[in-house]
Design a protein around this motif. Structure first.
Motif, PDB file in Angstrom:
ATOM      1  N   UNK A  87       1.007  -1.337   0.133  1.00  0.00           N
ATOM      2  CA  UNK A  87      -0.014  -0.012  -0.039  1.00  0.00           C
ATOM      3  C   UNK A  87       0.729   1.270   0.083  1.00  0.00           C
ATOM      4  N   UNK A  88       2.157   1.238   0.526  1.00  0.00           N
ATOM      5  CA  UNK A  88       2.977   2.358   0.898  1.00  0.00           C
ATOM      6  C   UNK A  88       3.534   2.743  -0.688  1.00  0.00           C
ATOM      7  N   UNK A  89       3.527   1.789  -1.677  1.00  0.00           N
ATOM      8  CA  UNK A  89       3.927   2.039  -2.982  1.00  0.00           C
ATOM      9  C   UNK A  89       2.869   2.278  -3.956  1.00  0.00           C
ATOM     10  N   UNK A  90       1.680   2.199  -3.571  1.00  0.00           N
ATOM     11  CA  UNK A  90       0.588   2.168  -4.503  1.00  0.00           C
ATOM     12  C   UNK A  90       0.827   1.121  -5.343  1.00  0.00           C
ATOM     13  N   UNK A  91       1.192   0.054  -5.012  1.00  0.00           N
ATOM     14  CA  UNK A  91       1.299  -1.122  -5.926  1.00  0.00           C
ATOM     15  C   UNK A  91       0.156  -1.848  -6.255  1.00  0.00           C
ATOM     16  N   UNK A  92       0.041  -2.055  -7.414  1.00  0.00           N
ATOM     17  CA  UNK A  92      -1.013  -3.256  -8.183  1.00  0.00           C
ATOM     18  C   UNK A  92      -0.214  -4.470  -8.264  1.00  0.00           C
ATOM     19  N   UNK A  93      -0.984  -5.757  -7.945  1.00  0.00           N
ATOM     20  CA  UNK A  93      -0.263  -6.898  -8.040  1.00  0.00           C
ATOM     21  C   UNK A  93      -1.369  -7.829  -8.863  1.00  0.00           C
ATOM     22  N   UNK A  94      -0.939  -8.440  -9.754  1.00  0.00           N
ATOM     23  CA  UNK A  94      -1.763  -9.173 -10.668  1.00  0.00           C
ATOM     24  C   UNK A  94      -1.315 -10.494 -10.579  1.00  0.00           C
ATOM     25  N   UNK A  95      -2.303 -11.585 -10.289  1.00  0.00           N
ATOM     26  CA  UNK A  95      -1.895 -13.053 -10.100  1.00  0.00           C
ATOM     27  C   UNK A  95      -1.932 -13.617 -11.538  1.00  0.00           C
ATOM     28  N   UNK A  96      -1.024 -14.039 -12.140  1.00  0.00           N
ATOM     29  CA  UNK A  96      -1.171 -14.607 -13.607  1.00  0.00           C
ATOM     30  C   UNK A  96      -0.750 -16.060 -13.418  1.00  0.00           C
ATOM     31  N   UNK A  97      -1.416 -16.936 -13.130  1.00  0.00           N
ATOM     32  CA  UNK A  97      -1.338 -18.439 -12.793  1.00  0.00           C
ATOM     33  C   UNK A  97      -1.825 -19.157 -13.833  1.00  0.00           C
ATOM     34  N   UNK A  98      -3.105 -19.158 -14.030  1.00  0.00           N
ATOM     35  CA  UNK A  98      -3.792 -20.278 -14.778  1.00  0.00           C
ATOM     36  C   UNK A  98      -3.712 -19.876 -16.175  1.00  0.00           C
ATOM     37  N   UNK A  99      -3.998 -18.642 -16.597  1.00  0.00           N
ATOM     38  CA  UNK A  99      -3.896 -18.328 -18.062  1.00  0.00           C
ATOM     39  C   UNK A  99      -2.520 -18.697 -18.736  1.00  0.00           C
ATOM     40  N   UNK A 100      -1.348 -18.553 -17.995  1.00  0.00           N
ATOM     41  CA  UNK A 100      -0.258 -19.109 -18.670  1.00  0.00           C
ATOM     42  C   UNK A 100      -0.083 -20.660 -18.903  1.00  0.00           C
ATOM     43  N   UNK A 101      -0.887 -21.316 -18.118  1.00  0.00           N
ATOM     44  CA  UNK A 101      -0.968 -22.783 -18.471  1.00  0.00           C
ATOM     45  C   UNK A 101      -2.061 -23.203 -19.204  1.00  0.00           C
ATOM     46  N   UNK A 102      -2.820 -22.113 -19.777  1.00  0.00           N
ATOM     47  CA  UNK A 102      -3.847 -22.325 -20.830  1.00  0.00           C
ATOM     48  C   UNK A 102      -3.165 -22.015 -22.392  1.00  0.00           C
ATOM     49  N   UNK A 103      -2.142 -21.444 -22.253  1.00  0.00           N
ATOM     50  CA  UNK A 103      -1.355 -20.966 -23.624  1.00  0.00           C
ATOM     51  C   UNK A 103      -0.927 -22.329 -24.381  1.00  0.00           C
ATOM     52  N   UNK A 104      -0.843 -22.358 -25.493  1.00  0.00           N
ATOM     53  CA  UNK A 104      -0.350 -23.636 -26.143  1.00  0.00           C
ATOM     54  C   UNK A 104       0.822 -22.869 -26.991  1.00  0.00           C
ATOM     55  N   UNK A 105       2.125 -23.329 -26.875  1.00  0.00           N
ATOM     56  CA  UNK A 105       2.322 -24.415 -25.619  1.00  0.00           C
ATOM     57  C   UNK A 105       2.236 -23.635 -24.283  1.00  0.00           C
ATOM     58  N   UNK A 106       2.316 -24.353 -23.345  1.00  0.00           N
ATOM     59  CA  UNK A 106       2.023 -23.924 -22.019  1.00  0.00           C
ATOM     60  C   UNK A 106       3.301 -22.816 -21.708  1.00  0.00           C
ATOM     61  N   UNK A 107       2.891 -21.577 -21.223  1.00  0.00           N
ATOM     62  CA  UNK A 107       4.016 -20.511 -21.207  1.00  0.00           C
ATOM     63  C   UNK A 107       5.277 -21.146 -20.284  1.00  0.00           C
TER      64      UNK A 107
ATOM     65  N   UNK B  16       2.952 -31.258 -25.262  1.00  0.00           N
ATOM     66  CA  UNK B  16       1.675 -31.691 -24.816  1.00  0.00           C
ATOM     67  C   UNK B  16       1.313 -30.597 -24.043  1.00  0.00           C
ATOM     68  N   UNK B  17      -0.282 -30.741 -23.834  1.00  0.00           N
ATOM     69  CA  UNK B  17      -0.929 -29.800 -22.729  1.00  0.00           C
ATOM     70  C   UNK B  17      -0.389 -29.772 -21.404  1.00  0.00           C
ATOM     71  N   UNK B  18       0.436 -30.587 -20.993  1.00  0.00           N
ATOM     72  CA  UNK B  18       1.076 -30.588 -19.413  1.00  0.00           C
ATOM     73  C   UNK B  18       2.460 -30.875 -19.486  1.00  0.00           C
ATOM     74  N   UNK B  19       3.157 -31.094 -20.693  1.00  0.00           N
ATOM     75  CA  UNK B  19       4.685 -31.492 -20.809  1.00  0.00           C
ATOM     76  C   UNK B  19       5.081 -31.105 -21.847  1.00  0.00           C
ATOM     77  N   UNK B  20       6.372 -31.286 -22.062  1.00  0.00           N
ATOM     78  CA  UNK B  20       7.155 -31.020 -23.113  1.00  0.00           C
ATOM     79  C   UNK B  20       7.989 -32.417 -23.418  1.00  0.00           C
TER      80      UNK B  20
END
Length: 205
Positions: free
Chosen positions: A92-112, A131-135
């Protein structure tokens, strides 16, 4: 032209299908905030937040949770904890916005995340398929487990790792599965179906 946090989110998630159940969201700050600088991390630790603010960034994109659980759910005593309070005050002191980016990267093809690990290990040219869950990687020259382990440590800058099996086993066909995809229900069929000599995972029993 000003770029907002929401603009960044739209750019990150625009090529993935929306999902009803996700942990991806703004954890702190506001989607409407104008972005002056962006920091990216795997885990938004206290020290990472400090370095983000020192660098003059006001948007931090993190893969893992900020407040000590995957779903960011409040649990008994969490908000009263001095550790939680210190971290919240810093954000809050730095007026920081934090974005959680967890699920979308795993839905990229290939997985990010998988693709990033493959790149970090220097195996980009050796990928047979994603593969969807491995290389699946085939090394140009077979190596033993000990040499592969030393290479992984060197490439990732980590002091140690754990392995099971025979360190002198010679391997050429490797599976790479990030994070908790090292669990048996995923790892065992993957090894059998892809006839792997070795499986490299992030974590798992």
């Amino acid at each position: 032209m000003s770029i907002t946090v929401q603009d960044v989110i739209n750019r990150l998630t625009g090529s993935t299908e929306p999902h009803a159940s996700t942990v991806d969201r703004v954890v702190a700050g506001s989607e409407a905030a104008v972005v002056h600088g962006i920091a990216v991390t795997f885990a938004a630790s206290h020290s990472v937040i400090q370095r983000t603010l020192q660098a003059g960034a006001n948007l931090l994109i993190t893969h893992e949770g900020v407040f000590y659980s995957h779903h960011e759910a409040e649990y008994e005593g969490m908000t009263e904890s001095p550790v939680y309070q210190d971290k919240l005050r810093l954000i809050q002191s730095g007026k920081l916005t934090i974005y959680r980016f967890h699920d979308a990267p795993h839905r990229y093809v290939p997985d990010m995340i998988t693709q990033g690990l493959v790149r970090a290990l220097g195996y980009e040219d050796d990928v047979v398929k994603f593969l969807p869950t491995a290389a699946i990687v085939t090394l140009p020259e077979a190596m033993n487990v000990q040499d592969i382990a030393e290479n992984v440590k060197k490439k990732l800058g980590i002091p140690y790792l754990r392995y099971t099996g025979n360190e002198s086993s010679v391997c050429s066909r490797i599976g790479i599965a990030v994070g908790y995809r090292g669990g048996g229900s995923h790892a065992i069929p993957l090894c059998l179906n892809e006839q792997l000599d070795l499986l490299i995972t992030g974590e798992g029993p």
